[in-house]
Write a protein that holds these residues in place. Sequence first.
Motif, PDB file in Angstrom:
ATOM      1  N   VAL A 141     -12.704   3.861  -0.672  1.00 44.19           N
ATOM      2  CA  VAL A 141     -11.248   4.008  -0.730  1.00 44.19           C
ATOM      3  C   VAL A 141     -10.865   5.359  -0.149  1.00 44.19           C
ATOM      4  O   VAL A 141     -11.605   6.330  -0.288  1.00 44.19           O
ATOM      5  CB  VAL A 141     -10.720   3.854  -2.178  1.00 44.19           C
ATOM      6  CG1 VAL A 141     -11.337   4.900  -3.092  1.00 44.19           C
ATOM      7  CG2 VAL A 141      -9.189   3.918  -2.229  1.00 44.19           C
ATOM      8  N   ASP A 142      -9.747   5.394   0.546  1.00 43.08           N
ATOM      9  CA  ASP A 142      -9.247   6.654   1.098  1.00 43.08           C
ATOM     10  C   ASP A 142      -7.744   6.753   0.815  1.00 43.08           C
ATOM     11  O   ASP A 142      -6.998   5.835   1.148  1.00 43.08           O
ATOM     12  CB  ASP A 142      -9.525   6.703   2.613  1.00 43.08           C
ATOM     13  CG  ASP A 142      -9.094   8.041   3.215  1.00 43.08           C
ATOM     14  OD1 ASP A 142      -8.637   8.924   2.466  1.00 43.08           O
ATOM     15  OD2 ASP A 142      -9.209   8.183   4.437  1.00 43.08           O
ATOM     16  N   TYR A 143      -7.349   7.864   0.201  1.00 45.34           N
ATOM     17  CA  TYR A 143      -5.939   8.024  -0.169  1.00 45.34           C
ATOM     18  C   TYR A 143      -5.120   8.670   0.948  1.00 45.34           C
ATOM     19  O   TYR A 143      -3.934   8.909   0.787  1.00 45.34           O
ATOM     20  CB  TYR A 143      -5.827   8.818  -1.477  1.00 45.34           C
ATOM     21  CG  TYR A 143      -6.468   8.077  -2.620  1.00 45.34           C
ATOM     22  CD1 TYR A 143      -5.728   7.167  -3.379  1.00 45.34           C
ATOM     23  CD2 TYR A 143      -7.817   8.231  -2.899  1.00 45.34           C
ATOM     24  CE1 TYR A 143      -6.319   6.451  -4.418  1.00 45.34           C
ATOM     25  CE2 TYR A 143      -8.421   7.515  -3.928  1.00 45.34           C
ATOM     26  CZ  TYR A 143      -7.668   6.632  -4.674  1.00 45.34           C
ATOM     27  OH  TYR A 143      -8.254   5.911  -5.672  1.00 45.34           O
ATOM     28  N   GLY A 144      -5.784   8.951   2.041  1.00 49.21           N
ATOM     29  CA  GLY A 144      -5.050   9.484   3.196  1.00 49.21           C
ATOM     30  C   GLY A 144      -4.516  10.880   2.990  1.00 49.21           C
ATOM     31  O   GLY A 144      -3.672  11.346   3.743  1.00 49.21           O
ATOM     32  N   ILE A 145      -4.996  11.555   1.972  1.00 48.89           N
ATOM     33  CA  ILE A 145      -4.466  12.891   1.670  1.00 48.89           C
ATOM     34  C   ILE A 145      -5.434  13.958   2.186  1.00 48.89           C
ATOM     35  O   ILE A 145      -5.053  14.841   2.933  1.00 48.89           O
ATOM     36  CB  ILE A 145      -4.241  13.042   0.151  1.00 48.89           C
ATOM     37  CG1 ILE A 145      -3.112  12.075  -0.257  1.00 48.89           C
ATOM     38  CG2 ILE A 145      -3.878  14.487  -0.195  1.00 48.89           C
ATOM     39  CD1 ILE A 145      -3.068  11.784  -1.721  1.00 48.89           C
ATOM     40  N   THR A 146      -6.691  13.812   1.805  1.00 47.44           N
ATOM     41  CA  THR A 146      -7.690  14.770   2.268  1.00 47.44           C
ATOM     42  C   THR A 146      -8.124  14.395   3.682  1.00 47.44           C
ATOM     43  O   THR A 146      -8.546  13.273   3.930  1.00 47.44           O
ATOM     44  CB  THR A 146      -8.941  14.729   1.356  1.00 47.44           C
ATOM     45  OG1 THR A 146      -8.506  14.568   0.018  1.00 47.44           O
ATOM     46  CG2 THR A 146      -9.755  15.995   1.523  1.00 47.44           C
TER      47      THR A 146
ATOM     48  N   MET B 283       1.926   6.881 -10.044  1.00 51.87           N
ATOM     49  CA  MET B 283       1.266   7.338  -8.803  1.00 51.87           C
ATOM     50  C   MET B 283       2.322   7.649  -7.766  1.00 51.87           C
ATOM     51  O   MET B 283       3.267   6.876  -7.601  1.00 51.87           O
ATOM     52  CB  MET B 283       0.339   6.224  -8.288  1.00 51.87           C
ATOM     53  CG  MET B 283      -0.719   6.730  -7.321  1.00 51.87           C
ATOM     54  SD  MET B 283      -1.831   5.405  -6.784  1.00 51.87           S
ATOM     55  CE  MET B 283      -3.071   5.423  -8.077  1.00 51.87           C
ATOM     56  N   LYS B 284       2.179   8.761  -7.100  1.00 52.03           N
ATOM     57  CA  LYS B 284       3.232   9.112  -6.137  1.00 52.03           C
ATOM     58  C   LYS B 284       3.103   8.223  -4.894  1.00 52.03           C
ATOM     59  O   LYS B 284       2.030   7.694  -4.588  1.00 52.03           O
ATOM     60  CB  LYS B 284       3.155  10.601  -5.797  1.00 52.03           C
ATOM     61  CG  LYS B 284       1.956  11.052  -5.003  1.00 52.03           C
ATOM     62  CD  LYS B 284       2.254  12.444  -4.398  1.00 52.03           C
ATOM     63  CE  LYS B 284       1.120  12.907  -3.537  1.00 52.03           C
ATOM     64  NZ  LYS B 284      -0.056  13.370  -4.287  1.00 52.03           N
ATOM     65  N   PRO B 285       4.199   8.022  -4.184  1.00 50.76           N
ATOM     66  CA  PRO B 285       4.185   7.129  -3.033  1.00 50.76           C
ATOM     67  C   PRO B 285       3.142   7.569  -2.009  1.00 50.76           C
ATOM     68  O   PRO B 285       3.123   8.716  -1.592  1.00 50.76           O
ATOM     69  CB  PRO B 285       5.603   7.259  -2.473  1.00 50.76           C
ATOM     70  CG  PRO B 285       6.439   7.752  -3.587  1.00 50.76           C
ATOM     71  CD  PRO B 285       5.532   8.613  -4.419  1.00 50.76           C
ATOM     72  N   GLN B 286       2.274   6.672  -1.637  1.00 49.19           N
ATOM     73  CA  GLN B 286       1.240   6.964  -0.653  1.00 49.19           C
ATOM     74  C   GLN B 286       0.632   5.649  -0.181  1.00 49.19           C
ATOM     75  O   GLN B 286       0.768   4.632  -0.847  1.00 49.19           O
ATOM     76  CB  GLN B 286       0.167   7.857  -1.255  1.00 49.19           C
ATOM     77  CG  GLN B 286      -0.503   7.257  -2.489  1.00 49.19           C
ATOM     78  CD  GLN B 286      -1.462   8.237  -3.142  1.00 49.19           C
ATOM     79  OE1 GLN B 286      -2.418   8.655  -2.532  1.00 49.19           O
ATOM     80  NE2 GLN B 286      -1.184   8.606  -4.382  1.00 49.19           N
ATOM     81  N   ILE B 287      -0.019   5.731   0.967  1.00 44.85           N
ATOM     82  CA  ILE B 287      -0.717   4.542   1.457  1.00 44.85           C
ATOM     83  C   ILE B 287      -2.204   4.746   1.274  1.00 44.85           C
ATOM     84  O   ILE B 287      -2.768   5.772   1.676  1.00 44.85           O
ATOM     85  CB  ILE B 287      -0.348   4.253   2.925  1.00 44.85           C
ATOM     86  CG1 ILE B 287       1.101   3.737   2.974  1.00 44.85           C
ATOM     87  CG2 ILE B 287      -1.297   3.207   3.519  1.00 44.85           C
ATOM     88  CD1 ILE B 287       1.613   3.466   4.353  1.00 44.85           C
ATOM     89  N   ILE B 288      -2.837   3.782   0.631  1.00 45.65           N
ATOM     90  CA  ILE B 288      -4.249   3.867   0.256  1.00 45.65           C
ATOM     91  C   ILE B 288      -5.009   2.794   1.031  1.00 45.65           C
ATOM     92  O   ILE B 288      -4.539   1.664   1.139  1.00 45.65           O
ATOM     93  CB  ILE B 288      -4.403   3.619  -1.269  1.00 45.65           C
ATOM     94  CG1 ILE B 288      -3.502   4.586  -2.047  1.00 45.65           C
ATOM     95  CG2 ILE B 288      -5.866   3.719  -1.696  1.00 45.65           C
ATOM     96  CD1 ILE B 288      -3.299   4.186  -3.507  1.00 45.65           C
ATOM     97  N   THR B 289      -6.155   3.179   1.589  1.00 48.06           N
ATOM     98  CA  THR B 289      -6.934   2.204   2.356  1.00 48.06           C
ATOM     99  C   THR B 289      -8.233   1.856   1.650  1.00 48.06           C
ATOM    100  O   THR B 289      -9.023   2.748   1.332  1.00 48.06           O
ATOM    101  CB  THR B 289      -7.252   2.769   3.763  1.00 48.06           C
ATOM    102  OG1 THR B 289      -6.040   3.192   4.372  1.00 48.06           O
ATOM    103  CG2 THR B 289      -7.914   1.706   4.639  1.00 48.06           C
ATOM    104  N   PHE B 290      -8.449   0.583   1.430  1.00 52.09           N
ATOM    105  CA  PHE B 290      -9.710   0.088   0.894  1.00 52.09           C
ATOM    106  C   PHE B 290     -10.508  -0.591   2.002  1.00 52.09           C
ATOM    107  O   PHE B 290      -9.948  -1.379   2.776  1.00 52.09           O
ATOM    108  CB  PHE B 290      -9.461  -0.943  -0.221  1.00 52.09           C
ATOM    109  CG  PHE B 290      -9.320  -0.357  -1.594  1.00 52.09           C
ATOM    110  CD1 PHE B 290     -10.385  -0.394  -2.498  1.00 52.09           C
ATOM    111  CD2 PHE B 290      -8.127   0.234  -1.991  1.00 52.09           C
ATOM    112  CE1 PHE B 290     -10.252   0.149  -3.772  1.00 52.09           C
ATOM    113  CE2 PHE B 290      -7.992   0.785  -3.266  1.00 52.09           C
ATOM    114  CZ  PHE B 290      -9.058   0.741  -4.153  1.00 52.09           C
TER     115      PHE B 290
END
Lengths: 290, 290, 290, 290
Positions: free
Chosen positions: C83-88, C1-8
Motif C-alpha cells: 500500500v502507498d499513501y502517496g505522501i512519502t 482519515m484526511k482526504p488522500q488517494i491510497i494505492t493498493f
Amino acid sequence: MKPQIITFLIKCPDQKGIVSKITHFFYQEGFNLVSAQQYTNSIDGMFFMRLRIESDDSVTITKEQLEERFARLAPAYDIVWSVDYGITKQKVAIMVSHTTHNLYDLLQRNKEEKLHCDVKMVVSNHTKLKPIADMFEIPFYHLPVTKDTKKEQEQQLIDLFDSNDIDLIIMARYMQILSNDFINHYPNKIINIHHSFLPAFQGANPYMRAYERGVKLIGATAHYATQDLDEGPIIEQDVERVTHESTPTTLKAIGADIETMVLARAVKSHLNNQIIVDNNKAIVFPETGE
Amino acid sequence: MKPQIITFLIKCPDQKGIVSKITHFFYQEGFNLVSAQQYTNSIDGMFFMRLRIESDDSVTITKEQLEERFARLAPAYDIVWSVDYGITKQKVAIMVSHTTHNLYDLLQRNKEEKLHCDVKMVVSNHTKLKPIADMFEIPFYHLPVTKDTKKEQEQQLIDLFDSNDIDLIIMARYMQILSNDFINHYPNKIINIHHSFLPAFQGANPYMRAYERGVKLIGATAHYATQDLDEGPIIEQDVERVTHESTPTTLKAIGADIETMVLARAVKSHLNNQIIVDNNKAIVFPETGE
Amino acid sequence: MKPQIITFLIKCPDQKGIVSKITHFFYQEGFNLVSAQQYTNSIDGMFFMRLRIESDDSVTITKEQLEERFARLAPAYDIVWSVDYGITKQKVAIMVSHTTHNLYDLLQRNKEEKLHCDVKMVVSNHTKLKPIADMFEIPFYHLPVTKDTKKEQEQQLIDLFDSNDIDLIIMARYMQILSNDFINHYPNKIINIHHSFLPAFQGANPYMRAYERGVKLIGATAHYATQDLDEGPIIEQDVERVTHESTPTTLKAIGADIETMVLARAVKSHLNNQIIVDNNKAIVFPETGE
Amino acid sequence: MKPQIITFLIKCPDQKGIVSKITHFFYQEGFNLVSAQQYTNSIDGMFFMRLRIESDDSVTITKEQLEERFARLAPAYDIVWSVDYGITKQKVAIMVSHTTHNLYDLLQRNKEEKLHCDVKMVVSNHTKLKPIADMFEIPFYHLPVTKDTKKEQEQQLIDLFDSNDIDLIIMARYMQILSNDFINHYPNKIINIHHSFLPAFQGANPYMRAYERGVKLIGATAHYATQDLDEGPIIEQDVERVTHESTPTTLKAIGADIETMVLARAVKSHLNNQIIVDNNKAIVFPETGE
C-alpha cells in the motif's frame, strides 16, 4: 585550404545539367563530395541542393576565392546560395516565459555540445526561469512586456539580438505573439514550438481542446515563425498515443516530452544546415552520417 | 448456462460502492469475472464499465433470468447497460464509392473470421466496386444518388439495412454526406473513416491540403458519424511520417495503408464491445487477451 | 482519515468473487474507488490488481486500522499486497558512469517534481559526472571499483543505500555488472536502461552491433535488474527509425534520446505504483488520469 | 527515345569527381535528371547512386546506345550498374504455406497496380491457400515437400521460376528452410518476411518467445534471404506496442498486420529500384515522389 567539411545550400530554377554543372565546379576546384542531396519541386519547377564537400591539401584556393568563384557561376543558373564552413558556431537566443522543459533540454544539449551552436542568452518576459539559465551559466535577460510596451520591448529584443549577432532565435514556449515587424526582421531565423500537431489546434490551449475533442493522438510541431500565427513552414512534428483516461493534466505531461524532442530535432536540423525554405514549406534533408 | 463469455457494457453516475455492487451481483449468480475494466469521468461524474464474465455448469440461471435480474438491479444505480453473449455475430453493411483498399481489407478480415461479424452486403452509389464484392461472394447493392434523389436513396438505404437487421454500418470511404435523419436513425452504429488526423483537415481533399501545408505527418481517423461532419466521437487514429518529397499522389498511397489499419482496428474494437460513447467521446477499453 | 488517494497493489491466485470481495472491503470501510485495474494471467492462474481509493471525512479508521483489517482479509485469498499513501516520496539513488543524458533528464524531472520521488544521491565509479550532480545540488558519491575491489565496493554501495533508506536504484548507464548478491539485496528495486530493444543486442556495444547488422530501427529497454544480465522483467521499450546513412555515432545520438524517454517513463511507472512483477514479466498498468 | 523515366543503380569505389562524371554523362546524352540519390559508405570506401533520368525528344540515342556508352564509361571507375526503363514489369512468384494475410495483401496490391510488378504465380507446399490464388485468378502450383524430397522439390521450384523468367521471389511466410543451392541461385532476388524485429527472436515461434520474454513491442522484418537463416540484408522493419494483456494469440493477430505492411513496403522498394545491397546491408533509398 585546411581539411574541413563545407556545406553549400543551393536553390535555383530546375534546369538540365544543373547537378552536373554544380558538382563539376567543386570537382574542378579539388574538393571531394561528401554528400549531395537534392530535391526538385516539379510543381513550381525549383531545384534545391545540399552539398557537403571536403577540402584537403590538394585544394589550393582560399575561402574567399571559393566564394568568389561560386558567385561568378551562380547568376548563369539563377542560383541563390549560402555556405557554412562548420567552424563558427551559430549564436543562439532562447526566448521563454514559464515553461521549463524545452529550456532545460536545449541548455543541456548546448552544454554537452550536441548542437552545433553557442547559446548566448535566455530572454524572457518573466523572471521565473532565471534560475535555470543560472544553472547553465547562460546570461538571462528579463524584458517584461505589456500591451502598451509591446513595441518598445520588441525594439529592445531586436537591439539585444542584433548587438550580439544572434543567428537563430528559438521560441521555447514564449507566450507572446510577435509583431510582423519583428518577425520580418528575422526571416527563417525564428523557430517556434507549438504544442499540437498543426494544423490541428492552432492558437491557444491546444491540450484542453485535444481533451475536449477526444483525440487518440496528441503532438507537437516545430516551425519557422511567420506573420501568420502557427502557419509558418513546418520543420518537424511528432505524436504520442493517448486514451480516454488522459486528462488535460496528463496530456500536458505527455505533450511536454513530445515538445522537447520535436524542438530539439528541429533546432539540430537548422544548425546542421539541413533546411531550405521553399515558399511556405521547409525542405528538411535527412542527416547524412555527419 | 452453457460455458460462454458474456460482455456487459455499463454506464451510470459515479457512486460509492458501484464496482462492489456490480461485481457482487455476478459473483452471486455464479459467474467468474474474466476481466473488469472501468473508467470514471471525474468531470461529468460518470462511471463506465466493461465486464467480461464466464458461465460454467455452476451457473443455473438462463439468459432471460440474468437479464431480468440485472434489469431489476440497474434502476437503483441509474445504470444504462447492454449485454452481448458473443454467439450472434453482428450484421454489417459496408458503404463505398470508388476507393478499394478499405473494402478489400474488411472483406478479407471478414472471410478470415478476424472480425466477429457477418458482412451482409456492400452498398454503393456506384458500380465500380461490385467485382470486389463478387470476389468475396458478398451481395452488392447499387443505389445511385443525385442531389434530387438523396431523400429517396437514403430511405432505400434505411429499408435495406433495417430489413436485414444491420447492426453496424461502415462507411469505407463512402463519398456522400448523409442527412441528419439518416444518421440519427443509427446512433453510434455508423463508423466512418476520414483520411486525416482529425481535427486537422476536416472536410474535402485532406491529402492535397496536407501537401499544401507541408506537414511532416499524415494520418487517418475512424469515428462514429454524427450530425456534425467529421466531428463525431473518435475511435482510433494513426499517422505516418512523410517528407518534402511526398507529392499528393504519394501521400494518398501512404495514407491508404493508414486508413486501412485505422478502420480495421476501430471496427474490431466496436465488434468486440470495447467501446462506450460518453457525450462526444469514445471510451475505447483496450483488448483484454480475448 | 484526511482526504488522500491510497494505492493498493494486490497479487493472489485467481478465484471466483475476488474483485467483489476486495472492492466490497474498501466500500465497507467508507472509501471511494478512484480506479480499479486488474489483470488475470490465465496461464499461471494468477490475479493482479491496482486499486486507487480515496478517503474523505466519512472514513473513520486510521492507516494502521486499514492495514490491520486488510491484513486480516488477505490470508483467506492468499493475497500478497502493498500500500502507498502517496505522501512519502520514494528515496532514489542514481548510479552512473560516463553517460550524461539520462542523468540530466532524471535530475531535471526530479527538480521539477515530475516524478514522485526524492533523488537522494548520485553514485558513480568515476568522477566525470560530479558537476551535473552539483548543478542540481544532489550529493555525489564517488565509489571507484576495480576487479579486485568489486566485493568491497558493492558492500560500500549497500551500506550507503541502506543507511539512506533508498527505495529505488536507477542504473542510468552504470557500466559495471553487479553481483548476484547485490542484485538479490534489492529485488524489483533496481531499474536498468539497456541501449537496445531487448532481447536484440543483449550485452556490450549494442549500437555498433546494430550498425553492423544494418537494422532499420534502434531502441532502448528499461527493465528490473535480475541475476541474468539484460534478462530482467521489461518495463518499457521504444524504438526510432534509422537508415543506411546512420553511423555508429549517429545511432548513439539517436539512441540517447530513446534511452532518456524510456528510462523516464519506466521510473515514473514504478514510482506511480503502476507495476507488479509476475515471474519474469512486469505488469505495467496504464496511468489512470492521476 | 520516347519520353520515359529510366532508373540507374550504380555501385563503385568512392572517388573524387564521381558524381560530376556520372551526371555529366547523362547531361551530355541529353537526359534530364529527375532525382539523384547517393550514399558513401566511408568505412569500406564504396559509393552508391540511384539516378532517375528522363528522356524526351531531344534524346536521340536508343536504349542500346545508352547502355553501350555507359558500359564504356563504367570500367574507368569500376562501376557495377543496372538499368530499368520502367516499362517491363518484374515477374513475381509468391511462396506460401498456411498464412493468409501477406498473400491477400500482395495479390490485392498487384491487382490494384499498386506494385510495379506482375504476379505470375503462387507456389505452396500445401493446397490450403489455393482458393485465394483462385479468387485473384493467379496460377497456383502445389509442390509438396518432405525431408526426403527437398532436393527434388527445390529443383522443381527452380525449373518453374526459371522457365517463367521470374525476377523476384517473395517468401510470404513459406515455412520451409531453403537450401544454400537454391538461395545462391537467386542472389538478392528472394525477399522473406520474418515475424519479429530481427535480430530478436531469430528462428522458430517468435510470437511465443516474445510472449515469454514479456516484451513491450513486437515487430516484423523483411530481408533478402541468404545462406544464414534470418540474417540476410534487412530491407524494412516495424513494430507495434503490446502489453502484459497480450497473449500469444493476440500477439499473432497484432503481428499479422505488421508483417503485412512491412513486406508490402519492402517489395515496393525492391520493385521501385530503391535498393542496392552492400555486403550484408540493404541501402534503401527513400521514395522520390515517383
